[in-house]
Write a protein that holds these residues in place. Structure first.
Motif, short mmCIF file in Angstrom:
data_model
loop_
_atom_site.label_atom_id
_atom_site.label_comp_id
_atom_site.label_asym_id
_atom_site.label_seq_id
_atom_site.Cartn_x
_atom_site.Cartn_y
_atom_site.Cartn_z
N VAL A 164 0.94 -1.37 -0.03
CA VAL A 164 -0.38 -0.13 -0.05
C VAL A 164 0.92 1.23 -0.12
N ASN A 165 1.96 1.06 1.02
CA ASN A 165 3.20 2.56 0.96
C ASN A 165 3.13 2.73 -0.54
N ILE A 166 4.22 1.84 -1.64
CA ILE A 166 4.23 1.67 -2.57
C ILE A 166 3.33 2.46 -3.29
N VAL A 167 2.42 1.84 -3.22
CA VAL A 167 0.96 2.21 -4.07
C VAL A 167 1.14 4.01 -4.13
N THR A 168 0.46 4.12 -2.72
CA THR A 168 -0.08 5.47 -2.17
C THR A 168 0.64 6.43 -2.57
N GLU A 189 -8.63 2.49 -10.96
CA GLU A 189 -8.42 1.21 -11.17
C GLU A 189 -7.32 0.62 -11.64
N LYS A 190 -6.72 0.87 -12.52
CA LYS A 190 -4.85 0.88 -12.80
C LYS A 190 -4.12 1.26 -12.07
N SER A 239 -1.72 -2.80 -8.25
CA SER A 239 -1.59 -4.21 -6.91
C SER A 239 -1.94 -4.04 -6.08
N THR A 240 -3.15 -3.66 -5.72
CA THR A 240 -3.32 -3.77 -4.20
C THR A 240 -3.69 -4.52 -4.00
N GLY A 241 -4.90 -5.37 -5.40
CA GLY A 241 -5.35 -6.62 -5.70
C GLY A 241 -7.07 -5.88 -5.30
N ALA A 291 -11.26 0.54 -6.43
CA ALA A 291 -11.75 2.21 -6.99
C ALA A 291 -13.19 2.86 -6.37
N LYS A 292 -13.68 1.88 -7.21
CA LYS A 292 -15.53 2.10 -7.01
C LYS A 292 -15.07 2.47 -5.15
N ASN A 293 -14.92 1.82 -4.79
CA ASN A 293 -15.43 2.43 -2.74
C ASN A 293 -14.42 3.36 -2.42
N ILE A 294 -13.92 3.39 -3.64
CA ILE A 294 -12.54 5.22 -3.20
C ILE A 294 -13.39 6.27 -3.49
#
Ligand code: SF4
Length: 227
Positions: free
Chosen positions: A56-60, A82-83, A87-89, A95-98
């Motif tokens: 998550v830290n890498i993605v954020t 989504e893209k 990688s967070t699965g 994405a929808k929830n965010i």
């Protein structure tokens, strides 16, 4: 402290466990999910479902550079988000929830992350666990986050017999002093990642081996490291 009826001996055992956790991991705790403000922590916590904090830290790191405000997330194109979080699965749901969650924060909560559990859990993608992460780390409200490590190790330590996270949370609230609630989670995650791992707990190395109800070390060989 505890409201549940437990024996004096059991209270002492729990007290020693907490003392040793403080001694080993200090009381100076830090949230594992990198963030600079409440909404970033909320999004990071939504992303952390079924994903490691490191991932998550890498993605954020890039995500929060690209999406700099709640509005950026609320107006995001779902396929693009989504893209970005792929990688967070479970990226479609996340994405929808965010997007839904950030829209509601803007329309119903003036762009602020709410503090109370009912408001928090009314947001898309936010369950009790995420709500408690926010309450504990942002608002310093005593709360217990029952994640996979807390669930597994609290059972091993004999602090709960339950499987259901909400029941575990209630059990822990009963037996742990309120002052320990927030850091218990962080300390247990650290223990769960290093010593009491899900696959093979290293009881021989564990500083709680003489206090743990599931210790694999024979009683006569248990090492006491009490403070
Ligand atoms: S003694 Fe073993 S089972 Fe108990 S907390 Fe330590 S590693 Fe886990």
């Amino acid at each position: 402290m505890a409201t549940k009826k437990i024996t004096k001996k059991e209270k002492e055992r729990i007290h020693k466990i907490l003392e040793l956790l403080d001694k080993e991991y200090t009381t100076d705790i830090r949230c594992f999910l990198n963030h600079e403000n409440p909404w970033q922590l909320l999004i990071a916590t939504i992303l952390s479902a079924q994903c490691t904090d490191d991932r998550v830290n890498i993605v954020t790191k890039d995500l929060f550079k690209k999406y700099r405000s709640l509005e950026d997330f609320a107006n995001a194109k779902q396929s693009e988000l989504e893209k970005d979080i792929h990688s967070t699965g479970f990226y479609r749901n996340k994405a929808k929830n965010i997007i839904e969650c950030t829209r509601k924060l803007i329309t119903d909560f003036n762009g602020e992350v709410p503090e109370d559990i009912e408001s928090l859990t009314s947001l898309a993608g936010v369950g009790r666990k995420t709500a408690n992460v926010i309450r504990g780390n942002i608002y310093n409200e005593p709360s217990i986050v029952v994640d996979t490590h807390v669930k597994r190790i609290s059972k091993k330590l004999g602090l709960t017999k339950h499987e259901d996270p909400e029941k575990i949370e209630m059990d822990l609230m009963d037996v742990l002093p309120k002052d320990n609630w927030i850091r218990y989670n962080i300390q247990i995650i650290t223990l769960g990642r290093s010593i009491c791992t899900a696959r093979s707990p290293k009881c021989e190395e564990c500083f709680l081996q003489h206090l743990c109800k599931s210790s694999l070390v024979p009683v006569e060989r248990r090492d006491s490291k009490d403070a």
